[in-house]
Design an enzyme around this catalytic site. Structure first.
Site, PDB file in Angstrom:
ATOM      1  N   ARG A  52      29.878 -13.120 -59.063  1.00  0.00           N
ATOM      2  CA  ARG A  52      29.163 -12.396 -58.033  1.00  0.00           C
ATOM      3  C   ARG A  52      30.007 -12.382 -56.759  1.00  0.00           C
ATOM      4  NH1 ARG A  52      25.083 -15.772 -60.319  1.00  0.00           N
ATOM      5  NH2 ARG A  52      23.457 -14.598 -61.402  1.00  0.00           N
ATOM      6  N   LYS A  76      23.706 -19.248 -58.053  1.00  0.00           N
ATOM      7  CA  LYS A  76      22.332 -19.305 -57.555  1.00  0.00           C
ATOM      8  C   LYS A  76      21.640 -20.582 -58.013  1.00  0.00           C
ATOM      9  CE  LYS A  76      21.562 -14.287 -57.445  1.00  0.00           C
ATOM     10  NZ  LYS A  76      20.739 -13.179 -57.996  1.00  0.00           N
ATOM     11  N   HIS A 147      29.047  -5.769 -57.727  1.00  0.00           N
ATOM     12  CA  HIS A 147      28.210  -5.928 -58.927  1.00  0.00           C
ATOM     13  C   HIS A 147      28.628  -4.950 -60.030  1.00  0.00           C
ATOM     14  CE1 HIS A 147      25.017  -8.760 -59.608  1.00  0.00           C
ATOM     15  NE2 HIS A 147      24.408  -7.913 -60.408  1.00  0.00           N
ATOM     16  N   ARG A 150      30.887  -6.873 -62.154  1.00  0.00           N
ATOM     17  CA  ARG A 150      30.155  -7.870 -62.952  1.00  0.00           C
ATOM     18  C   ARG A 150      29.558  -7.197 -64.181  1.00  0.00           C
ATOM     19  NH1 ARG A 150      27.706 -12.926 -62.618  1.00  0.00           N
ATOM     20  NH2 ARG A 150      25.543 -13.078 -63.301  1.00  0.00           N
ATOM     21  N   HIS A 173      23.196 -16.588 -66.598  1.00  0.00           N
ATOM     22  CA  HIS A 173      21.827 -16.083 -66.670  1.00  0.00           C
ATOM     23  C   HIS A 173      20.906 -17.195 -67.149  1.00  0.00           C
ATOM     24  CE1 HIS A 173      23.269 -11.639 -67.173  1.00  0.00           C
ATOM     25  NE2 HIS A 173      23.186 -12.000 -65.915  1.00  0.00           N
ATOM     26  N   TYR A 182      22.490  -5.690 -71.216  1.00  0.00           N
ATOM     27  CA  TYR A 182      23.784  -5.048 -71.466  1.00  0.00           C
ATOM     28  C   TYR A 182      23.925  -4.530 -72.890  1.00  0.00           C
ATOM     29  CZ  TYR A 182      24.938  -7.196 -67.047  1.00  0.00           C
ATOM     30  OH  TYR A 182      24.920  -7.556 -65.728  1.00  0.00           O
TER      31      TYR A 182
END
Length: 202
Positions: A52, A76, A147, A150, A173, A182
């Protein structure tokens, strides 16, 4: 009184670049100036490892484990992973660090390339690097930020047969359905599972 329009999470197709566009994007960062070397390292971190913008902006010198060939990323929720550092990415980082401006009292990898030299590279700055590189490469796309790369990294892994759970680990994730987003871009695989359309007889 007006009803809302139905909206489903992850309903849209992720936007990504083709392999040819990726190579043009990387080539657009060729050069020996500190600015181009910095941009090349940033682009490769995004498109090869799926980082990111915040991951790149916050990257520290101690996060690069040269001996083990790994990159420590804190994303995150303070979720830390170690990603393999591809040789291409490692060489780009090393070339940049060799000419990186000296900035005291900081261990941030990426710093400003114009005086006053400070570790003030932000998420917005990282996305700006991508936008300028896309423009130089002549790549036209509606999505232009970090992004986009990414998404490109994820779809490239999928095209090369990497299982969804492993892609999810690289992208950090927490939910498999986020990674499954995806799978919709792999048209070849979708054709294999699609049912034949029944013939209509009059």
């Amino acid at each position: 009184a007006v009803p809302t329009v139905a909206h489903w999470r992850l309903a849209r197709l992720p936007q990504s670049l083709t392999s040819e566009q990726v190579e043009r994007l990387i080539a657009a960062c060729d050069g020996s100036s500190t600015l181009r070397l910095r941009d090349r390292a940033i682009i490769l971190l995004l498109v090869r490892l799926g980082l990111r913008a915040g991951d790149v902006a916050g990257l520290r010198l101690t996060d690069i484990e040269w001996e083990s060939g790994a990159l420590r990323v804190l994303g995150k929720g303070r979720y830390e992973v170690r990603l393999p550092l591809p040789q291409e990415v490692g060489e780009a980082l090393m070339r940049y660090l060799e000419c990186r401006p000296e900035v005291g009292h900081t261990d941030r990898v990426f710093v400003r390339t114009i005086a006053p030299f400070r570790p003030s590279v932000s998420n917005h700055c990282v996305s700006g690097v991508v936008k300028r590189a896309l423009r130089r490469a002549g790549v036209t796309t509606t999505a232009k930020g970090a992004h986009l790369l990414r998404h490109t990294a994820a779809t490239e892994m999928l095209r090369h047969g990497v299982p969804l759970d492993q892609i999810g680990l690289v992208l950090r994730h927490r939910r498999i359905d986020t990674t499954a987003y995806y799978a919709k871009v792999d048209v070849g695989l979708l054709k294999q599972v699609a049912q034949p359309w029944p013939e209509v007889k009059s």
